[in-house]
Design a protein around this motif. Sequence first.
Motif, short mmCIF file in Angstrom:
data_model
loop_
_atom_site.label_atom_id
_atom_site.label_comp_id
_atom_site.label_asym_id
_atom_site.label_seq_id
_atom_site.Cartn_x
_atom_site.Cartn_y
_atom_site.Cartn_z
N LYS A 215 0.85 -1.19 0.00
CA LYS A 215 0.00 0.00 0.00
C LYS A 215 0.88 1.23 0.00
O LYS A 215 1.78 1.36 0.83
N SER A 216 0.63 2.11 -0.92
CA SER A 216 1.36 3.38 -0.97
C SER A 216 0.57 4.42 -0.21
O SER A 216 -0.55 4.75 -0.58
N MET A 217 1.16 4.90 0.87
CA MET A 217 0.53 5.91 1.71
C MET A 217 1.07 7.28 1.30
O MET A 217 2.28 7.46 1.17
N GLY A 218 0.18 8.24 1.08
CA GLY A 218 0.67 9.52 0.57
C GLY A 218 -0.08 10.74 1.07
O GLY A 218 -1.23 10.66 1.51
N ARG A 219 0.61 11.87 0.97
CA ARG A 219 0.03 13.18 1.29
C ARG A 219 0.47 14.18 0.23
O ARG A 219 1.53 14.04 -0.37
N ASP A 220 -0.36 15.17 0.01
CA ASP A 220 -0.06 16.16 -1.02
C ASP A 220 1.15 17.01 -0.64
O ASP A 220 1.48 17.18 0.54
N ILE A 221 1.78 17.58 -1.65
CA ILE A 221 2.94 18.46 -1.43
C ILE A 221 2.43 19.78 -0.85
O ILE A 221 1.46 20.35 -1.36
N PRO A 222 3.05 20.30 0.21
CA PRO A 222 2.61 21.59 0.77
C PRO A 222 2.61 22.69 -0.27
O PRO A 222 3.55 22.82 -1.06
N ALA A 223 1.57 23.48 -0.27
CA ALA A 223 1.44 24.54 -1.27
C ALA A 223 2.55 25.57 -1.17
O ALA A 223 2.95 26.18 -2.17
N ALA B 15 5.69 23.38 6.35
CA ALA B 15 4.81 22.63 7.25
C ALA B 15 3.73 21.89 6.47
O ALA B 15 3.17 22.42 5.50
N ALA B 16 3.46 20.67 6.92
CA ALA B 16 2.43 19.84 6.28
C ALA B 16 1.53 19.25 7.36
O ALA B 16 1.54 18.04 7.60
N PRO B 17 0.73 20.09 8.04
CA PRO B 17 -0.14 19.57 9.11
C PRO B 17 -1.14 18.56 8.58
O PRO B 17 -1.66 18.69 7.45
N ALA B 18 -1.39 17.55 9.38
CA ALA B 18 -2.24 16.45 8.95
C ALA B 18 -3.65 16.93 8.61
O ALA B 18 -4.30 16.36 7.71
N ALA B 19 -4.13 17.96 9.29
CA ALA B 19 -5.48 18.44 9.01
C ALA B 19 -5.61 18.99 7.60
O ALA B 19 -6.66 18.88 6.96
N THR B 20 -4.52 19.57 7.11
CA THR B 20 -4.53 20.16 5.77
C THR B 20 -4.03 19.18 4.71
O THR B 20 -4.52 19.16 3.58
N TYR B 21 -3.05 18.37 5.11
CA TYR B 21 -2.43 17.41 4.19
C TYR B 21 -2.52 16.00 4.78
O TYR B 21 -1.53 15.44 5.23
N PRO B 22 -3.71 15.43 4.81
CA PRO B 22 -3.87 14.09 5.40
C PRO B 22 -3.16 13.02 4.58
O PRO B 22 -3.05 13.12 3.35
N THR B 23 -2.67 12.01 5.27
CA THR B 23 -2.07 10.85 4.60
C THR B 23 -3.16 9.82 4.35
O THR B 23 -3.87 9.41 5.28
N THR B 24 -3.28 9.39 3.10
CA THR B 24 -4.31 8.42 2.72
C THR B 24 -3.70 7.32 1.88
O THR B 24 -2.57 7.43 1.41
N VAL B 25 -4.44 6.25 1.69
CA VAL B 25 -4.00 5.17 0.81
C VAL B 25 -4.15 5.65 -0.63
O VAL B 25 -5.24 5.96 -1.09
#
Length: 356
Positions: A324-332, A338-348
């Motif tokens: 499973k590749s777990m990922g989060r978006d690149i911070p704008a 900073a990549a807080p989970a609320a803004t950049y959640p990690t998902t499958v």
Amino acid sequence: MKLISTVFVLCLAVLIGTTGCKSDDTTSTTPNNDSTTVSYSFVVLGCNRVDKADTNLTTNPSTANLEQFNRTMNEIAAMNPKPSYVFFAGDMVFGYTNDSLRLATQLLAWKSLYEASAVKAAGITMVAIPGNHEMQDQTKVAYPAAEKAWLAIMNPYIAGSNGPKAGGLDSLVTDQSKLTYSFNYNDAHFVIMNTDPVGRDFRPASNWIATDVAAAKAAGAKHIFAIGHKPGYAYNYTTGGVDGLNKYVGNRDIFWSALENNKAEAMFAAHNHISRHFRPNNKTSMVIAGNGGSLLETADVAANENYFGYTVVTVMKSGKVIEKSMGRDIPAAGYMTAAPAATYPTTVRDTSVISW
């Protein structure tokens, strides 16, 4: 990449440490049987070092992307069940220096960063694997002093010493016994590969690896996993890309044929800053997990492959192996910000069955 089914999104709770579903597929509904019970798991990631323009040994001597490193370590430590291993597949520091003392400064800082991490506190075993940025100088050629610095500083994260000495069928220039080696865990055989030995850049000890893999299969290994920095097949090999071990096809095919002939599930690698899974010959998988925090690739990359994260590999009691590749978006605001989970959640972002 496959569309993500609802059940895998729900199962993210399991991966980040909360309770939730246990199924490894969308068809099984019977709890606590071999097809739904996890035997063990491990995590692979690589390429977390910052870009050259962003290196500053005064403010960040580790040259790691600190925001992404800490997010990933915290999430791995919170997984339930916890993985048995984290394999860091190279390029954790910028390196690329003719000065082995400068390299040592970065490696020592990375070591301090890791020792203070949640993964270390959770008791999960770290296995560090050298990348080209750790092994090579400014001209991108591996040199002996870099190997010595790695072996001295990263020794706590080296999991074996049974690899090849200098010479042999692979014409090795230096002793690779603690840089390319293997070990067993549970019913699996793990092969760790230095993909840039001194004098043999882009050419791992393929003959040794092939012999080792065949012996492991003969001894009864049910699963075989190879892990190195440079991929056997570059992410863009079908369009002529050779930024992988396919630069020297003859050398690559020696160990790749052994992986296929002995039904190895996959080679895991980094180097290409992307998350991609494919089967070059419809047999052994090539899983590239080079999206740990370094600047991502821009060419030949689909939008749904361009994210930061890590790969989780789960071996079920049934023998099924799932990545499973777990990922989060690149911070704008930029890749190091900073990549807080609320803004950049990690998902499958992707899931595949890689067992034969």
